[in-house]
Design a protein around this motif. Sequence first.
Motif, PDB file in Angstrom:
ATOM      1  N   VAL A   1       7.559  14.329  32.950  1.00 52.95           N
ATOM      2  CA  VAL A   1       7.521  15.723  32.499  1.00 52.95           C
ATOM      3  C   VAL A   1       6.889  15.809  31.111  1.00 52.95           C
ATOM      4  O   VAL A   1       6.043  16.672  30.852  1.00 52.95           O
ATOM      5  CB  VAL A   1       8.940  16.338  32.502  1.00 52.95           C
ATOM      6  N   ILE A   2       7.260  14.908  30.223  1.00 54.36           N
ATOM      7  CA  ILE A   2       6.682  14.896  28.876  1.00 54.36           C
ATOM      8  C   ILE A   2       5.178  14.647  28.946  1.00 54.36           C
ATOM      9  O   ILE A   2       4.393  15.304  28.262  1.00 54.36           O
ATOM     10  CB  ILE A   2       7.388  13.837  27.999  1.00 54.36           C
ATOM     11  N   PHE A   3       4.760  13.711  29.781  1.00 56.26           N
ATOM     12  CA  PHE A   3       3.337  13.410  29.925  1.00 56.26           C
ATOM     13  C   PHE A   3       2.561  14.616  30.451  1.00 56.26           C
ATOM     14  O   PHE A   3       1.478  14.931  29.963  1.00 56.26           O
ATOM     15  CB  PHE A   3       3.136  12.203  30.845  1.00 56.26           C
ATOM     16  N   VAL A   4       3.114  15.299  31.436  1.00 54.98           N
ATOM     17  CA  VAL A   4       2.450  16.482  31.993  1.00 54.98           C
ATOM     18  C   VAL A   4       2.347  17.581  30.937  1.00 54.98           C
ATOM     19  O   VAL A   4       1.303  18.241  30.817  1.00 54.98           O
ATOM     20  CB  VAL A   4       3.191  16.981  33.256  1.00 54.98           C
ATOM     21  N   LEU A   5       3.388  17.776  30.156  1.00 52.39           N
ATOM     22  CA  LEU A   5       3.341  18.788  29.095  1.00 52.39           C
ATOM     23  C   LEU A   5       2.280  18.447  28.049  1.00 52.39           C
ATOM     24  O   LEU A   5       1.529  19.320  27.606  1.00 52.39           O
ATOM     25  CB  LEU A   5       4.710  18.928  28.431  1.00 52.39           C
ATOM     26  N   ILE A   6       2.210  17.190  27.668  1.00 50.55           N
ATOM     27  CA  ILE A   6       1.186  16.765  26.700  1.00 50.55           C
ATOM     28  C   ILE A   6      -0.201  16.961  27.287  1.00 50.55           C
ATOM     29  O   ILE A   6      -1.122  17.417  26.606  1.00 50.55           O
ATOM     30  CB  ILE A   6       1.423  15.300  26.278  1.00 50.55           C
ATOM     31  N   LEU A   7      -0.350  16.643  28.549  1.00 45.61           N
ATOM     32  CA  LEU A   7      -1.638  16.816  29.222  1.00 45.61           C
ATOM     33  C   LEU A   7      -2.041  18.289  29.255  1.00 45.61           C
ATOM     34  O   LEU A   7      -3.205  18.632  29.030  1.00 45.61           O
ATOM     35  CB  LEU A   7      -1.559  16.246  30.638  1.00 45.61           C
ATOM     36  N   LEU A   8      -1.094  19.167  29.499  1.00 42.72           N
ATOM     37  CA  LEU A   8      -1.391  20.600  29.526  1.00 42.72           C
ATOM     38  C   LEU A   8      -1.729  21.142  28.135  1.00 42.72           C
ATOM     39  O   LEU A   8      -2.614  21.977  27.986  1.00 42.72           O
ATOM     40  CB  LEU A   8      -0.204  21.376  30.100  1.00 42.72           C
ATOM     41  N   VAL A   9      -1.035  20.658  27.129  1.00 45.06           N
ATOM     42  CA  VAL A   9      -1.248  21.173  25.775  1.00 45.06           C
ATOM     43  C   VAL A   9      -2.577  20.689  25.201  1.00 45.06           C
ATOM     44  O   VAL A   9      -3.351  21.477  24.653  1.00 45.06           O
ATOM     45  CB  VAL A   9      -0.074  20.769  24.850  1.00 45.06           C
TER      46      VAL A   9
ATOM     47  N   GLY B   1      -5.045  18.670  26.852  1.00 50.33           N
ATOM     48  CA  GLY B   1      -6.162  18.531  27.778  1.00 50.33           C
ATOM     49  C   GLY B   1      -6.523  17.076  28.006  1.00 50.33           C
ATOM     50  O   GLY B   1      -6.216  16.201  27.202  1.00 50.33           O
ATOM     51  N   ALA B   2      -7.198  16.833  29.108  1.00 57.11           N
ATOM     52  CA  ALA B   2      -7.529  15.461  29.497  1.00 57.11           C
ATOM     53  C   ALA B   2      -8.598  14.847  28.602  1.00 57.11           C
ATOM     54  O   ALA B   2      -8.627  13.637  28.403  1.00 57.11           O
ATOM     55  CB  ALA B   2      -7.988  15.430  30.945  1.00 57.11           C
ATOM     56  N   LYS B   3      -9.470  15.670  28.038  1.00 60.47           N
ATOM     57  CA  LYS B   3     -10.553  15.130  27.215  1.00 60.47           C
ATOM     58  C   LYS B   3     -10.059  14.629  25.866  1.00 60.47           C
ATOM     59  O   LYS B   3     -10.577  13.655  25.340  1.00 60.47           O
ATOM     60  CB  LYS B   3     -11.633  16.192  27.000  1.00 60.47           C
ATOM     61  N   ARG B   4      -9.079  15.299  25.293  1.00 63.33           N
ATOM     62  CA  ARG B   4      -8.607  14.913  23.964  1.00 63.33           C
ATOM     63  C   ARG B   4      -7.506  13.864  24.003  1.00 63.33           C
ATOM     64  O   ARG B   4      -7.161  13.295  22.978  1.00 63.33           O
ATOM     65  CB  ARG B   4      -8.096  16.146  23.217  1.00 63.33           C
ATOM     66  N   LEU B   5      -6.951  13.590  25.163  1.00 61.91           N
ATOM     67  CA  LEU B   5      -5.839  12.649  25.271  1.00 61.91           C
ATOM     68  C   LEU B   5      -6.203  11.237  24.794  1.00 61.91           C
ATOM     69  O   LEU B   5      -5.446  10.654  24.015  1.00 61.91           O
ATOM     70  CB  LEU B   5      -5.322  12.631  26.710  1.00 61.91           C
TER      71      LEU B   5
END
Length: 62
Positions: A11-19, A21-25
Amino acid sequence: MFGIGIPELLVIFVLILLVFGAKRLPEIGGGLGRAIKNFKKATTEPDEIDVTPSSEKKHKDE
């Protein structure tokens, strides 16, 4: 491990991904890794002490 299981981590990973984005991760991960590396290096590295006599410092400055 601090009471955090696999579902919570996902859940934490998905939230970080949403906030962010995949390009900035990867960019954020790299920056975080460098920060941790520098922090560990700073805590284990002895402080540098300048042992140059003061008379030599004056001659170098002039």
